[in-house]
Design a protein around this motif. Structure first.
Motif, PDB file in Angstrom:
ATOM      1  N   PHE A  32     -34.579 -79.017  10.204  1.00 32.05           N
ATOM      2  CA  PHE A  32     -35.228 -77.718  10.387  1.00 32.05           C
ATOM      3  C   PHE A  32     -34.453 -76.691   9.555  1.00 32.05           C
ATOM      4  O   PHE A  32     -33.222 -76.676   9.583  1.00 32.05           O
ATOM      5  CB  PHE A  32     -35.193 -77.346  11.872  1.00 32.05           C
ATOM      6  CG  PHE A  32     -35.772 -75.989  12.179  1.00 32.05           C
ATOM      7  CD1 PHE A  32     -37.141 -75.760  12.067  1.00 32.05           C
ATOM      8  CD2 PHE A  32     -34.954 -74.939  12.593  1.00 32.05           C
ATOM      9  CE1 PHE A  32     -37.686 -74.509  12.359  1.00 32.05           C
ATOM     10  CE2 PHE A  32     -35.492 -73.686  12.884  1.00 32.05           C
ATOM     11  CZ  PHE A  32     -36.863 -73.473  12.765  1.00 32.05           C
ATOM     12  N   VAL A  33     -35.151 -75.864   8.794  1.00 32.18           N
ATOM     13  CA  VAL A  33     -34.488 -74.883   7.933  1.00 32.18           C
ATOM     14  C   VAL A  33     -35.066 -73.482   8.191  1.00 32.18           C
ATOM     15  O   VAL A  33     -36.281 -73.296   8.179  1.00 32.18           O
ATOM     16  CB  VAL A  33     -34.678 -75.222   6.432  1.00 32.18           C
ATOM     17  CG1 VAL A  33     -33.853 -74.288   5.549  1.00 32.18           C
ATOM     18  CG2 VAL A  33     -34.299 -76.669   6.127  1.00 32.18           C
ATOM     19  N   ALA A  34     -34.215 -72.507   8.457  1.00 37.45           N
ATOM     20  CA  ALA A  34     -34.668 -71.110   8.644  1.00 37.45           C
ATOM     21  C   ALA A  34     -33.509 -70.209   8.190  1.00 37.45           C
ATOM     22  O   ALA A  34     -32.375 -70.675   8.137  1.00 37.45           O
ATOM     23  CB  ALA A  34     -34.996 -70.862  10.122  1.00 37.45           C
ATOM     24  N   TYR A  35     -33.595 -68.924   7.911  1.00 39.17           N
ATOM     25  CA  TYR A  35     -34.713 -68.059   8.033  1.00 39.17           C
ATOM     26  C   TYR A  35     -35.072 -67.427   6.671  1.00 39.17           C
ATOM     27  O   TYR A  35     -36.200 -67.017   6.480  1.00 39.17           O
ATOM     28  CB  TYR A  35     -34.329 -66.863   8.927  1.00 39.17           C
ATOM     29  CG  TYR A  35     -34.027 -67.198  10.371  1.00 39.17           C
ATOM     30  CD1 TYR A  35     -34.987 -66.985  11.357  1.00 39.17           C
ATOM     31  CD2 TYR A  35     -32.797 -67.705  10.750  1.00 39.17           C
ATOM     32  CE1 TYR A  35     -34.708 -67.242  12.700  1.00 39.17           C
ATOM     33  CE2 TYR A  35     -32.525 -67.971  12.091  1.00 39.17           C
ATOM     34  CZ  TYR A  35     -33.467 -67.746  13.062  1.00 39.17           C
ATOM     35  OH  TYR A  35     -33.183 -68.000  14.360  1.00 39.17           O
ATOM     36  N   VAL A 136     -39.136 -81.732   6.281  1.00 40.94           N
ATOM     37  CA  VAL A 136     -38.365 -80.509   6.049  1.00 40.94           C
ATOM     38  C   VAL A 136     -39.192 -79.420   6.713  1.00 40.94           C
ATOM     39  O   VAL A 136     -40.216 -78.988   6.179  1.00 40.94           O
ATOM     40  CB  VAL A 136     -38.179 -80.237   4.545  1.00 40.94           C
ATOM     41  CG1 VAL A 136     -37.388 -78.951   4.336  1.00 40.94           C
ATOM     42  CG2 VAL A 136     -37.501 -81.407   3.860  1.00 40.94           C
ATOM     43  N   ILE A 137     -38.771 -79.043   7.916  1.00 43.25           N
ATOM     44  CA  ILE A 137     -39.558 -78.054   8.653  1.00 43.25           C
ATOM     45  C   ILE A 137     -38.946 -76.693   8.383  1.00 43.25           C
ATOM     46  O   ILE A 137     -37.813 -76.414   8.774  1.00 43.25           O
ATOM     47  CB  ILE A 137     -39.558 -78.373  10.153  1.00 43.25           C
ATOM     48  CG1 ILE A 137     -40.099 -79.801  10.335  1.00 43.25           C
ATOM     49  CG2 ILE A 137     -40.401 -77.348  10.914  1.00 43.25           C
ATOM     50  CD1 ILE A 137     -40.198 -80.262  11.745  1.00 43.25           C
ATOM     51  N   VAL A 138     -39.687 -75.873   7.639  1.00 42.94           N
ATOM     52  CA  VAL A 138     -39.108 -74.596   7.227  1.00 42.94           C
ATOM     53  C   VAL A 138     -39.805 -73.454   7.950  1.00 42.94           C
ATOM     54  O   VAL A 138     -41.029 -73.434   8.081  1.00 42.94           O
ATOM     55  CB  VAL A 138     -39.185 -74.433   5.685  1.00 42.94           C
ATOM     56  CG1 VAL A 138     -40.589 -74.611   5.152  1.00 42.94           C
ATOM     57  CG2 VAL A 138     -38.639 -73.072   5.263  1.00 42.94           C
ATOM     58  N   TYR A 139     -38.976 -72.524   8.426  1.00 45.97           N
ATOM     59  CA  TYR A 139     -39.538 -71.347   9.090  1.00 45.97           C
ATOM     60  C   TYR A 139     -38.988 -70.069   8.448  1.00 45.97           C
ATOM     61  O   TYR A 139     -37.771 -69.896   8.334  1.00 45.97           O
ATOM     62  CB  TYR A 139     -39.202 -71.363  10.589  1.00 45.97           C
ATOM     63  CG  TYR A 139     -39.698 -70.101  11.258  1.00 45.97           C
ATOM     64  CD1 TYR A 139     -41.066 -69.900  11.444  1.00 45.97           C
ATOM     65  CD2 TYR A 139     -38.816 -69.093  11.640  1.00 45.97           C
ATOM     66  CE1 TYR A 139     -41.542 -68.730  12.004  1.00 45.97           C
ATOM     67  CE2 TYR A 139     -39.281 -67.917  12.202  1.00 45.97           C
ATOM     68  CZ  TYR A 139     -40.642 -67.736  12.375  1.00 45.97           C
ATOM     69  OH  TYR A 139     -41.114 -66.569  12.922  1.00 45.97           O
ATOM     70  N   VAL A 140     -39.874 -69.220   7.989  1.00 48.18           N
ATOM     71  CA  VAL A 140     -39.511 -67.925   7.398  1.00 48.18           C
ATOM     72  C   VAL A 140     -40.305 -66.874   8.170  1.00 48.18           C
ATOM     73  O   VAL A 140     -41.528 -66.984   8.243  1.00 48.18           O
ATOM     74  CB  VAL A 140     -39.977 -67.830   5.929  1.00 48.18           C
ATOM     75  CG1 VAL A 140     -39.408 -66.610   5.252  1.00 48.18           C
ATOM     76  CG2 VAL A 140     -39.667 -69.081   5.167  1.00 48.18           C
ATOM     77  N   PRO A 141     -39.655 -65.868   8.733  1.00 49.03           N
ATOM     78  CA  PRO A 141     -40.419 -64.897   9.522  1.00 49.03           C
ATOM     79  C   PRO A 141     -41.387 -64.059   8.675  1.00 49.03           C
ATOM     80  O   PRO A 141     -42.245 -63.392   9.237  1.00 49.03           O
ATOM     81  CB  PRO A 141     -39.343 -64.006  10.146  1.00 49.03           C
ATOM     82  CG  PRO A 141     -38.064 -64.750   9.994  1.00 49.03           C
ATOM     83  CD  PRO A 141     -38.210 -65.627   8.797  1.00 49.03           C
ATOM     84  N   TRP A 142     -41.241 -64.054   7.365  1.00 49.76           N
ATOM     85  CA  TRP A 142     -42.097 -63.199   6.525  1.00 49.76           C
ATOM     86  C   TRP A 142     -42.727 -64.015   5.379  1.00 49.76           C
ATOM     87  O   TRP A 142     -42.496 -63.751   4.201  1.00 49.76           O
ATOM     88  CB  TRP A 142     -41.285 -62.012   5.981  1.00 49.76           C
ATOM     89  CG  TRP A 142     -40.002 -62.414   5.307  1.00 49.76           C
ATOM     90  CD1 TRP A 142     -39.851 -62.816   4.020  1.00 49.76           C
ATOM     91  CD2 TRP A 142     -38.688 -62.431   5.877  1.00 49.76           C
ATOM     92  NE1 TRP A 142     -38.537 -63.109   3.751  1.00 49.76           N
ATOM     93  CE2 TRP A 142     -37.802 -62.873   4.874  1.00 49.76           C
ATOM     94  CE3 TRP A 142     -38.161 -62.120   7.145  1.00 49.76           C
ATOM     95  CZ2 TRP A 142     -36.428 -63.009   5.102  1.00 49.76           C
ATOM     96  CZ3 TRP A 142     -36.789 -62.260   7.346  1.00 49.76           C
ATOM     97  CH2 TRP A 142     -35.950 -62.692   6.350  1.00 49.76           C
TER      98      TRP A 142
END
Ligand code: 8BR
Ligand code: GLC
Length: 496
Positions: A32-35, A136-142
């Motif tokens: 998991f990859v953020a942010y 590759v689970i990527v989360y970007v708030p914008w």
């Protein structure tokens, strides 16, 4: 010098390590990859550009502003002043700007050469996807439409969305928010030897480096939607670890009255949630340049402390971290040019490992890496060393080609020679450790040291003579090594 490995033997070890890790990477279920993710607008600043910028805003005002050392870019004079400082000193810096006017001004007055994926989370997700990691689970708030286009077009990149109360995964290009504006940072690169004049003084850039103007519009918040937060534990079984970064964007105070404490708490809750139900979940945090000391300290003492397993950082960042943890003298020794700086770097890494209750600290520098790990971490020093050599090969590949399209691309960097200078720099550390009876010369030269309170792994690295660019190499190093660690841990889990 002891009887340990010479450079040729290191070269052989590098090939074996790259092969060993490549073979097991697909064993990882996912990461998991953020942010933080943004578009990097890259401009190579030449002599004529810097002269033009100085004369546009006025020599006198630049000169004055240089002495004031702005820590934030509010107007074009701040920008040119910080560029002059960065070029004069040849130092890397990242300075925030909270207005969109600067972007417009730069578009009118400079124009970029190329645009690329930027931000630790963006760069790292593309790298992991290209290396073939399953999920590759990527989360970007914008996540804007424009931003989504910078993700590699592979099926293993997945963006989490909640539809009708159910967690689903889509490629970012199918998951963006069409109302969201893109976050564009400017990377102003400059080369050694570039000359410029300011108020009768002539400056010459001492080394290749860059100034990053980081745009921080008010909608930039390091946070996660409530929906996704509620569903995080459903990723259990899909991921073995997480790489988190972007905390440097947390502000002390927000226009709506909230403070950094709110976002720090939320950040910790996300980590706790990720670990729920999976005691083997490992969290890596990529530390970076953080101008604000209150935030820097909160990241270390509240987010990293006790919650995070692995920390990645460069030498300046080690000094910055030590500084806010109350070790000013050690921090000073780390950045001093003297022969004690490398032993201070090692002592500093040990301090971070112990005081922040981490499992591993990976420090990268030009020519060598130092990693300290807790003794009860379930990998041997040799395995830790393989992870470092794997990541150093990727770093060289990125310096060579600008990015890494596949494991095969990475492999091409095995031909880049190990830096003799890096190997020699390590001698200072060897002398220090042998003198203090931490290890023998032979143990040191193999790079694998089991000290009383921790494991220590040191490697000389491959350095590319004329790199295509250096932005993002640090991210590649840390993510590459952490993925290798996860792969080895996963293999052990399965073998047992
Ligand atoms: P940061 O961006 O976090 O400072 O990381 C940069 C890292 O890139 C350095 O620590 C160094 O290890 C690596 N690097 C640089 Br800079 N130039 C390189 C080169 N020419 N070849 C290989 N690695 C390089
Ligand atoms: C920081 C910068 C980003 C850059 C990245 C490279 O996140 O904000 O612009 O791409 O560092 O490491």
């Amino acid at each position: 010098m002891g009887e340990g490995m010479n450079i040729n033997e290191w070269e052989k070890r590098y090939s074996i390590a790259y092969y060993n890790i490549s073979k097991i990477l697909t064993g990882i279920r996912g990461i998991f990859v953020a942010y933080n993710c943004n578009v990097d607008a890259i401009k190579h600043v030449k002599e004529k550009d810097i002269h033009k910028l100085i004369s546009t805003v006025g020599k006198k005002s630049v000169q004055q502003r240089v002495t004031e050392y702005p820590r934030e870019i509010q107007d074009p004079v701040d920008l040119v002043a910080r560029l002059v400082i960065a070029m004069r000193d040849g130092k890397a810096a990242e300075v925030p700007t909270y207005t969109t006017e600067i972007h417009k001004w730069l578009m009118d007055n400079l124009v970029f050469d190329k645009a690329r994926m930027g931000g630790q989370a963006g760069i790292i997700s593309n790298l992991l996807a290209n290396l073939g990691i399953n999920n590759v689970i990527v989360y970007v708030p914008w996540l804007s439409k424009e931003q989504a286009e910078y993700f590699v077009d592979t099926a293993n990149i997945k963006y989490p969305v909640i539809e009708d109360g159910v967690l689903k995964f889509k490629h970012p290009s199918e998951a963006y928010d069409s109302y969201q504006k893109p976050k564009v940072n400017w990377i102003l690169e400059f080369s050694k030897g570039t000359k410029f004049e300011l108020a009768e003084e002539v400056f010459e850039v001492p080394r290749d480096n860059r100034l990053i103007i980081s745009s921080r519009p008010t909608w930039v918040r390091i946070d996660m939607s409530e929906d996704l937060y509620e569903h995080l534990s459903k990723m259990n079984g899909m991921i073995d670890g997480a790489i988190l970064s972007g905390y440097q964007m947390i502000k002390e105070e927000y226009e709506d009255g909230t403070t950094y404490r709110h976002y720090v708490k939320r950040a910790v809750k996300v980590i706790e949630r990720l670990k729920e139900g999976n005691p083997n979940m490992r969290i890596h945090v990529e530390f970076t340049s953080i101008q604000n000391k209150v935030i820097r300290k909160a990241i270390l003492k509240d987010i990293v402390y006790k919650h995070v397993s692995s920390l990645g950082l460069d030498t300046i960042e080690v000094a910055n971290a030590l500084n806010v943890l109350g070790h000013e003298e050690l921090a000073y020794a780390v950045i001093s040019k003297g022969e004690n700086s490398i032993s201070a770097l090692y002592e500093g890494a040990v301090k971070l490992l112990c005081e922040l209750k981490l499992e591993r600290v990976h420090v990268h520098s030009l020519g060598f890496y130092i990693c300290v790990a807790s003794r009860d971490f379930p990998l041997t020093v040799e395995e830790h060393r393989d992870a470092l050599m794997f990541s150093a090969t990727l770093a060289a590949a990125q310096a060579l080609h600008g990015d890494i399209g596949s494991l095969k691309d990475g492999q091409t960097a095995l031909k880049v020679p190990i830096s003799e200078r890096g190997h020699d720099d390590l001698e200072q550390l060897e002398k220090y450790l042998v003198r203090r009876d931490v290890c023998t010369g032979t143990e040191f030269e193999d790079g694998c040291i089991c000290a009383i309170n921790h494991d220590l792994i040191v490697i000389p690295t491959k350095v590319v003579q004329d790199p295509v660019g250096t932005v993002g190499i640090g991210d590649t190093i840390s993510a590459g090594a952490f993925a290798a660690i996860l792969a080895m841990l996963r293999k052990k889990q399965i073998d047992n």
